[in-house]
Design a protein around this motif. Structure first.
Motif, PDB file in Angstrom:
ATOM      1  N   ASP A 272      55.857  17.453  21.166  1.00  0.00           N
ATOM      2  CA  ASP A 272      56.889  17.008  20.226  1.00  0.00           C
ATOM      3  C   ASP A 272      57.681  18.239  19.789  1.00  0.00           C
ATOM      4  O   ASP A 272      57.188  19.084  19.039  1.00  0.00           O
ATOM      5  CB  ASP A 272      56.221  16.334  19.021  1.00  0.00           C
ATOM      6  CG  ASP A 272      57.247  15.909  17.967  1.00  0.00           C
ATOM      7  OD1 ASP A 272      58.453  16.156  18.157  1.00  0.00           O
ATOM      8  OD2 ASP A 272      56.819  15.330  16.944  1.00  0.00           O
TER       9      ASP A 272
ATOM     10  N   ALA B 172      62.545  10.103  18.299  1.00  0.00           N
ATOM     11  CA  ALA B 172      61.348  10.811  18.758  1.00  0.00           C
ATOM     12  C   ALA B 172      60.116   9.940  18.536  1.00  0.00           C
ATOM     13  O   ALA B 172      59.154   9.994  19.302  1.00  0.00           O
ATOM     14  CB  ALA B 172      61.207  12.134  18.015  1.00  0.00           C
ATOM     15  N   SER B 173      60.153   9.127  17.487  1.00  0.00           N
ATOM     16  CA  SER B 173      58.996   8.251  17.215  1.00  0.00           C
ATOM     17  C   SER B 173      58.776   7.294  18.387  1.00  0.00           C
ATOM     18  O   SER B 173      57.635   7.068  18.813  1.00  0.00           O
ATOM     19  CB  SER B 173      59.233   7.438  15.938  1.00  0.00           C
ATOM     20  OG  SER B 173      59.505   8.281  14.861  1.00  0.00           O
TER      21      SER B 173
END
Ligand SMILES: Cc1ncc(COP(=O)(O)O)c(C=O)c1O
Length: 472
Positions: free
Chosen positions: A262, A140-141
């Motif tokens: 997110d 996800a980063s």
């Protein structure tokens, strides 16, 4: 290693793997080794001569296994899970055997086309609009970095990509104070700068205060800053709070600001119709990330990143060196243009295997059960007068603390920290913590692939007993 040797060891390993899965509950959840313990057991120099695989396996069992924290133990309640599952592991075996490098369509057409289709499956499963296109990233980063870079390029008309920074220092990114640290990392790496990440205060339920966002954007505009991107979180790391997407989306739309969502953990809950409320306002989203490697039983790494306008993403990342020119360019998805790395693993096979093996109903059943368990746990906690729940339970995370009478806030914090360490050192369960409004908070995540209500009830008994013993 000759093919029959490989066959022999592979069979042994499959036995080891199946045995591990059957017995994982009997391992201490959190490794008890001290810093340097493993390092000191590994020779300083590599072997000059070939060694038999058996000796590697022996060292794996004797040196490595004691230093492993067992994320697949159903008593793992810490952080967010990194779930695996048998169909995912089997697919990973195939992927490792093929060893394909899926940078462009031509280097493995099946990998590119399966990825395209799996992203459609996931998009539809979680309820994103049908125009969205997806790509698998490692984490996800990385996806959030891709989002912020694309937002940066869109607002500057690709001038930073082309000419470097001249106006970048005036760009602003907004997220709540509860947002994951990957947003700050992305803002730093993108050159926008940490000082230009505006952390918007949260409400009582730890979701972003939209009025404060509106004010911050207005203020920034008056001071000459350029609002570039808002990161909204569906399921914050601390408490799984859900930022109000529709209201945030309206502000982004009015101001021409990129909206990145997110949903690293909670994205999986969107497969449940009863959790679709979390994505109300979806039409405003520009980019969206969630991690099948957290809660969708697909072993690490596997991040699903979706964008409304794939053209902007591609324009941000694409390059065309001579050695990557192909006859199919423009007719197919060359995923190297959809993110940072050139080389890419064949991750789509894991998703295919998991979804086909569980079926979408099977996935829903498991996720729904995890959420049910979290709510049952919260009910049990709230029945005890010396414990308190510290945040609303939304999905599969319960935030609480031990709060016996007669202690001040500092003493309660110290006691809960000690409790956390003592529980984790027992090897029987593993919790992690956060701090909410200055309160040391225990987080219990009931989302490990094989967790059941019995595991959680046993853990809860141990938490109560340990806490009360500590305070007696
Ligand atoms: C909300 C949220 N976003 C992003 C991340 C980072 O995920 P990854 O390890 O895939 O980069 C996490 C990790 O737990 C998270 O909780």
């Amino acid at each position: 290693m000759k093919p029959d040797e490989f066959r022999k060891h592979a069979h042994e390993l499959v036995e080891w793997m199946a045995g591990y899965m059957e017995n994982v509950e009997n391992y201490p959840v959190k490794s008890a080794v001290h810093p340097g313990d493993i390092l000191s057991k590994i020779p300083d120099n590599p072997p000059e001569q070939s060694e038999p695989f058996d000796s590697l396996l022996r060292d794996f069992n004797e040196i490595i296994m004691p230093g492993i924290t067992h994320w697949q133990n159903p008593n793992f309640f810490a952080y967010f899970p990194a779930n695996t599952s048998p169909p995912s592991i089997l697919a990973e075996m195939l992927v490792a055997t093929l060893g394909s490098q899926c940078m462009i369509w031509e280097t493995s057409p099946a990998a590119a086309e399966l990825e395209e289709k799996m992203m459609m499956w996931l998009r539809d499963l979680i309820g994103l609009p049908s125009g969205f296109e997806g790509v698998i990233q490692d984490s996800a980063s990385t996806a959030t970095l891709a989002a912020i870079l694309t937002a940066r390029e869109k607002i500057t008309d690709f001038s930073i990509n082309n000419n470097g920074f001249s106006t970048a220092e005036t760009l602003r990114v907004y997220s709540s104070g509860q947002t994951h640290s990957s947003v700050e990392k992305a803002v730093k790496i993108s050159g926008i700068g940490k000082a230009n990440l505006v952390k918007i205060p949260v409400r009582e339920d730890f979701a972003m205060d939209v009025e404060m966002l509106r004010e911050a954007i207005l203020n920034d505009r008056e001071r000459g800053f350029i609002p570039c991107c808002v990161v909204a979180t569906i399921g914050t790391t601390g408490t799984t709070a859900v930022d109000p997407l529709r209201a945030i989306g309206e502000i982004c739309s009015e101001n021409g600001i990129w909206l990145h969502v997110d949903a690293a953990m909670a994205g999986t809950a969107l497969i449940l119709p009863e959790f679709q409320w979390m994505i109300d306002g979806r039409e405003y989203i520009d980019s969206f990330v969630f991690n099948p490697h957290k809660w969708m039983f697909t072993n690490f790494d596997c991040t699903a990143y979706f964008v409304k306008d794939a053209g902007l993403l591609i324009k941000t990342f694409e390059l065309l060196p001579e050695y990557l020119k192909t006859r199919t360019r423009g007719k197919v998805n060359d995923y190297r243009d959809w993110g940072v790395p050139l080389g890419r693993r064949f991750r789509a096979l894991k998703i295919w295997s998991v979804i086909r093996s569980y079926g979408t109903e099977g996935l829903r059943e498991k996720v729904r059960e995890h959420i049910r368990i979290a709510f049952l746990l919260a009910e049990k906690i709230s029945m005890e007068v010396d414990f308190e729940i510290l945040a609303p339970v939304v999905i599969s995370v319960v935030c609480f603390r031990y709060k016996p009478v007669g202690l001040n806030e500092d003493q309660i914090n110290a006691l809960n920290e000690k409790l956390n360490h003592q529980l984790n050192d027992s090897g029987k369960l593993y919790l992690s913590h956060t701090v909410l409004n200055g309160k040391y908070t225990l987080r219990m995540v009931t989302a490990q692939t094989n967790v059941t209500i019995e595991h959680v009830e046993n853990a809860w008994e141990q938490i109560k007993t340990t806490a009360r013993r500590l305070n007696s």
